[in-house]
Motif scaffolding. Structure first.
Motif, PDB file in Angstrom:
ATOM      1  N   GLN A 262       7.032  -5.951   0.142  1.00 25.45           N
ATOM      2  CA  GLN A 262       7.080  -4.648   0.371  1.00 25.45           C
ATOM      3  C   GLN A 262       8.244  -4.099  -0.390  1.00 25.45           C
ATOM      4  O   GLN A 262       9.351  -4.759  -0.067  1.00 25.45           O
TER       5      GLN A 262
ATOM      6  N   ASN B 211      10.786  -0.879  -2.027  1.00 21.93           N
ATOM      7  CA  ASN B 211      11.187   0.171  -1.396  1.00 21.93           C
ATOM      8  C   ASN B 211      11.721   1.346  -2.510  1.00 21.93           C
ATOM      9  O   ASN B 211      12.520   0.919  -3.548  1.00 21.93           O
ATOM     10  N   LYS B 212      11.276   2.392  -2.698  1.00 24.62           N
ATOM     11  CA  LYS B 212      11.819   3.227  -3.800  1.00 24.62           C
ATOM     12  C   LYS B 212      11.360   4.878  -3.166  1.00 24.62           C
ATOM     13  O   LYS B 212      10.268   5.129  -3.324  1.00 24.62           O
ATOM     14  N   ASP B 213      12.171   5.493  -2.443  1.00 25.47           N
ATOM     15  CA  ASP B 213      12.121   6.966  -1.903  1.00 25.47           C
ATOM     16  C   ASP B 213      11.014   6.620  -0.467  1.00 25.47           C
ATOM     17  O   ASP B 213      10.316   7.561  -0.129  1.00 25.47           O
ATOM     18  N   GLY B 214      10.774   5.240  -0.261  1.00 25.46           N
ATOM     19  CA  GLY B 214       9.716   4.830   0.680  1.00 25.46           C
ATOM     20  C   GLY B 214       9.112   3.646   0.475  1.00 25.46           C
ATOM     21  O   GLY B 214       9.472   3.020  -0.460  1.00 25.46           O
ATOM     22  N   HIS B 215       8.421   3.076   1.266  1.00 24.40           N
ATOM     23  CA  HIS B 215       8.066   1.789   1.317  1.00 24.40           C
ATOM     24  C   HIS B 215       6.727   1.790   0.643  1.00 24.40           C
ATOM     25  O   HIS B 215       5.771   2.666   0.888  1.00 24.40           O
TER      26      HIS B 215
ATOM     27  N   THR C 284       3.460  -1.415  -0.869  1.00 21.52           N
ATOM     28  CA  THR C 284       3.243  -2.810  -0.764  1.00 21.52           C
ATOM     29  C   THR C 284       2.572  -3.577  -1.946  1.00 21.52           C
ATOM     30  O   THR C 284       1.554  -2.664  -2.469  1.00 21.52           O
TER      31      THR C 284
ATOM     32  N   ASP D 267      14.034  -9.263  -6.134  1.00 17.22           N
ATOM     33  CA  ASP D 267      13.397  -8.079  -6.726  1.00 17.22           C
ATOM     34  C   ASP D 267      12.480  -8.033  -7.639  1.00 17.22           C
ATOM     35  O   ASP D 267      12.329  -8.978  -8.415  1.00 17.22           O
TER      36      ASP D 267
ATOM     37  N   LYS E 238      13.645  -2.596  -5.816  1.00 14.88           N
ATOM     38  CA  LYS E 238      14.122  -3.241  -4.720  1.00 14.88           C
ATOM     39  C   LYS E 238      13.049  -3.834  -3.717  1.00 14.88           C
ATOM     40  O   LYS E 238      11.932  -3.047  -3.429  1.00 14.88           O
TER      41      LYS E 238
ATOM     42  N   GLU F  60      12.151  -5.649  -0.162  1.00 14.79           N
ATOM     43  CA  GLU F  60      12.911  -5.864   1.031  1.00 14.79           C
ATOM     44  C   GLU F  60      12.279  -6.657   2.063  1.00 14.79           C
ATOM     45  O   GLU F  60      12.678  -7.147   3.248  1.00 14.79           O
TER      46      GLU F  60
END
Length: 766
Positions: free
Chosen positions: A229, A231-235, A237, A262, A455, A457
């Motif tokens: 998962q 994350n960039k401005d939201g998750h 997959t 990452d 990134k 997570e």
């Protein structure tokens, strides 16, 4: 003798045809043994007779009726006779034909309609036909413009098309009668328990049985998926590019490499795609969509035919998915503009140009299914409204603009392991706003750039198993039948309905009963094609050859008789094996719980059409019950609070499901059915089921007392303990969802006129 006789297929259609041709001045005539409509136009008298479908029915001669004594080979070669089943139409036809100079067939324009029309013509004595002009009116909607145009441009009657339908009718009669008698006699199942075999019905059942065997034989295989998962401005997959990994050690290796790290973007693409609007409805697609909104195919077709005869939709039996150029879209939209679909109509009209979608199949007989008129406000309710809305919204969706969506994809590297991501965002819903039955799943995805660090997570290694094939639902079963050329657009829904009613299949998704499994296993004991679609599909090709005048009706029927002789001889050689196979399947049951008397024994549910046996597997156990239930029975994980036996769920069409103890005489069942004292003789008013599947209240002293009351079909009904102050009937309460309604079962009682209601805070019913 300057008059015309019009032959219509059904009374509703006849009334509309007469209304439009006479400008509303037609009159219904009823004389002794006669029934017809009549109107004058410029001194020319016109008669119109409605047939109520087939005016004759085909059958074997009376000497072939006895199942036990008639040789089945003789039955195959027996002549087929016709019996008039509508005396009023027959009398009207023969009398009015003698007085008319021309005859016009105005039945539905398809194989079946042409057969119905020519059957009627064949009943008219030749002396009345020899000097007559005989034509046919071809129309696809019962609207004024369409009807007047059809009668202004009459065509010839297509006897070859009628013969193709007649051949199918005779072949189905012969195959069905011979095989049904053989299997019923071989298994000693006669009377109401006879085994129905059909030329199309049996290979359709075989499809369902084959799928069920694949599911039961399926051995799941474990696999793993490695997911990350980001994350960039939201998750969003990413899934490892290997997808399903069947080597656990490889999945663990990948997970160990990427865990805690990452990613770096290798590729990113964002493109705009069209969400193409659906093709116009043909019969198959209409029935599939109807089943998805909870209207089974048989009922959906019945409703569509009613809507057609009411002049609300076009003819519902069609293969066509391309609108005829003659259809005036703006005229239809104008009719729909003042309905609850006005918003959607205005959306379509707001376009600079209306461009309808096109499907792959284009024919010249009937257009796709579309609305031709708007119903009066409040006229349609329930499933009729649902089906009409489905047709109307599909029509509007085919005329509106395409939808659009952004599709984003990327490949992200984590320490040499590549993960694929995908996101979908609808930028313009287009036709999806009009057609809510189709949904496009959206998923978030940010904009990325090549080389960008992303990134991570969460890192997962998910374990799952391969899944068995899906059971057919009613929609996919109809599609598969069409693909294999099993049946026709006009008969597929009926075939499925017969399989359900005869106890061979149940549920949706569809599964075969033990009886259905046993029947197909017995059919497969011989090397014949009666359970395979090839033979049926071959006949459909021959039907086309008859309509194209490449083969004669007699030629096709006689070839089919010869094939059946060979099948019958093979079956006779295995008669004892067939008997054992069917008996074994009938005695198989589904375990629904443990017997309280014999702790290690199962209680099993054995189904045979509407007859149900629920019994302990220990021979001689007292827990052996018979039920006669018109509905679906499902096991539950509950036991009866009164006697400890397993409970079942009973599901009847059009009614709320109910929980029952397996013992019909258990106090749990009796108390739930007891709704107080009968005001006539103080017997108990109990809940009963009619032969048509409707619940009602009846006195326990029937037939001495014939007091009955109708009941709401949906919701839980309980006795309040109170008595109506007006008629002395018991006061009941119906509970459905959040609505609670207190009522007297005598619907015209003064108590109900007060519209007394209760809410959830009132004293609970006993």
């Amino acid at each position: 003798m300057n008059s015309t006789l019009i032959i219509a297929e059904k009374a509703d259609a006849a009334r509309r045809i007469a209304y439009f041709l006479s400008d509303g001045k037609s009159k219904q005539k009823r004389e002794k043994g006669l029934s017809y409509m009549e109107f004058d136009e410029n001194g020319h008298k016109t008669y119109l007779v409605a047939l109520s479908g087939h005016i004759v029915e085909i059958n074997f001669p009376p000497e072939m009726k006895n199942w036990s004594s008639v040789d089945l080979n003789a039955l195959i070669d027996s002549k087929i006779i016709q019996n008039v089943k509508n005396k009023s139409s027959y009398n009207s036809l023969t009398k009015l034909a003698a007085e008319s100079s021309s005859l016009i067939v105005a039945t539905d324009y398809d194989r079946e309609g042409e057969l119905i029309g020519t059957e009627a013509l064949a009943l008219i004595p030749e002396k009345f036909l020899s000097d007559k002009i005989i034509k046919r009116a071809k129309f696809s909607a019962l609207t004024g413009d369409e009807i007047k145009s059809a009668f202004d441009q009459l065509i010839d009657v297509d006897y070859a098309l009628a013969d193709s339908a007649g051949a199918r009718e005779e072949i189905d009669l012969i195959w069905g009668a011979v095989l049904t008698r053989f299997f019923s006699l071989a298994s000693k199942r006669l009377g109401k328990s006879f085994l129905s075999i059909g030329r199309v019905q049996t290979p359709t059942l075989a499809l369902i049985v084959k799928r069920e065997k694949e599911i039961r034989a399926f051995q799941p295989v474990p696999y793993w998926r490695v997911k990350v998962q980001f994350n960039k401005d939201g998750h969003f997959t990413g899934i490892h590019e290997k997808g399903d990994i069947f080597d656990q050690s490889e999945a663990e290796r990948i997970f160990k490499v990427v865990n805690g790290k990452d990613g770096t973007v290798l590729e990113y693409e964002r493109k705009q795609e069209k969400i193409y609007k659906p093709a116009p409805f043909n019969t198959t697609e209409f029935l599939r969509e109807a089943s998805r909104i909870g209207v089974n195919p048989s009922r959906a077709m019945n409703i569509a035919e009613r809507l057609y005869t009411q002049g609300l939709i076009s003819y519902p039996r069609t293969d066509n998915t391309v609108y005829h150029k003659s259809i005036n879209f703006k005229s239809i939209l104008a009719k729909l503009k003042d309905t609850h679909l006005s918003k959607e109509v205005n959306m379509v009209l707001s376009q600079e140009k209306i461009r309808p979608s096109r499907g792959r199949m284009e024919t010249t007989d009937h257009p796709p299914i579309y609305p031709v008129n708007a119903p009066q406000k409040g006229k349609l309710t329930g499933d009729f409204q649902k089906v009409y809305d489905l047709v109307a919204r599909r029509f509007l969706a085919t005329l509106y603009k395409e939808g659009e969506r952004d599709v984003s994809t990327s490949r992200i590297d984590i320490s040499g392991e590549v993960f694929n991501t995908k996101g979908i965002k609808i930028t313009d819903p287009g036709w999806l706003e009009i057609y809510p039955y189709t949904r496009v799943q959206e998923s978030f995805h940010p904009e990325l750039a090549q080389g960008e660090k992303v990134k991570a997570e969460k890192w997962d290694m998910e374990e799952d198993q391969t899944k068995p094939p899906w059971r057919y639902d009613l929609a996919s079963l109809i599609k598969e039948m069409e693909k294999l050329n099993l049946g026709t657009k006009s008969t597929r829904h009926d075939i499925i309905d017969k399989l359900q009613k005869r106890g061979f299949i149940e549920g949706n998704p569809v599964r075969p009963t033990n009886l259905g499994m046993g029947l197909i296993e017995s059919v497969l004991t011989v090397d014949s094609k009666i359970s395979e679609p090839d033979m049926t599909a071959e006949l459909e090709v021959e039907m086309d050859s008859i309509s194209e005048k490449k083969m004669s009706k007699d030629e096709v029927v006689n070839r089919s008789r010869k094939m059946l002789h060979n099948v019958l001889e093979a079956l006779k050689d295995k008669e004892e094996l067939i008997n054992r196979t069917i008996k074994r399947s009938i005695n198989m049951g589904d375990a629904i719980g443990k017997c309280p008397e014999h702790k290690d024994s199962d209680i099993v549910l054995i189904k045979d059409r509407s007859n149900i046996r629920i019994t302990c597997t220990t021979e001689g156990c007292k827990n052996d019950f018979r039920w006669n239930i018109n509905g679906l029975i499902q096991p539950t994980d509950k036991t009866c609070p009164e006697c400890g036996l397993p409970q079942i769920k009973v599901i009847r069409r059009g009614q709320s499901p109910e929980i029952r103890c397996i013992d019909p005489k258990c106090s749990f069942n009796i108390e739930r059915d007891n709704m107080g004292k009968c005001p006539s003789d103080s017997g108990n008013l109990v809940v009963r089921q009619s032969r048509y599947g409707k619940r009602f209240l009846g006195c326990s002293n029937y037939p001495d007392c014939t007091v009955t009351y109708p009941l709401p079909q949906m919701g839980v009904i309980k006795f309040t303990g109170d008595v109506c102050p007006y008629c002395k009937s018991p006061i009941l309460v119906s509970m459905r969802n959040r609505r609670v309604w207190k009522f007297c079962p005598k619907m015209d009682c003064q108590f109900n006129k007060k519209k007394e209601k209760v809410d959830h805070e009132e004293k609970k019913p006993t």
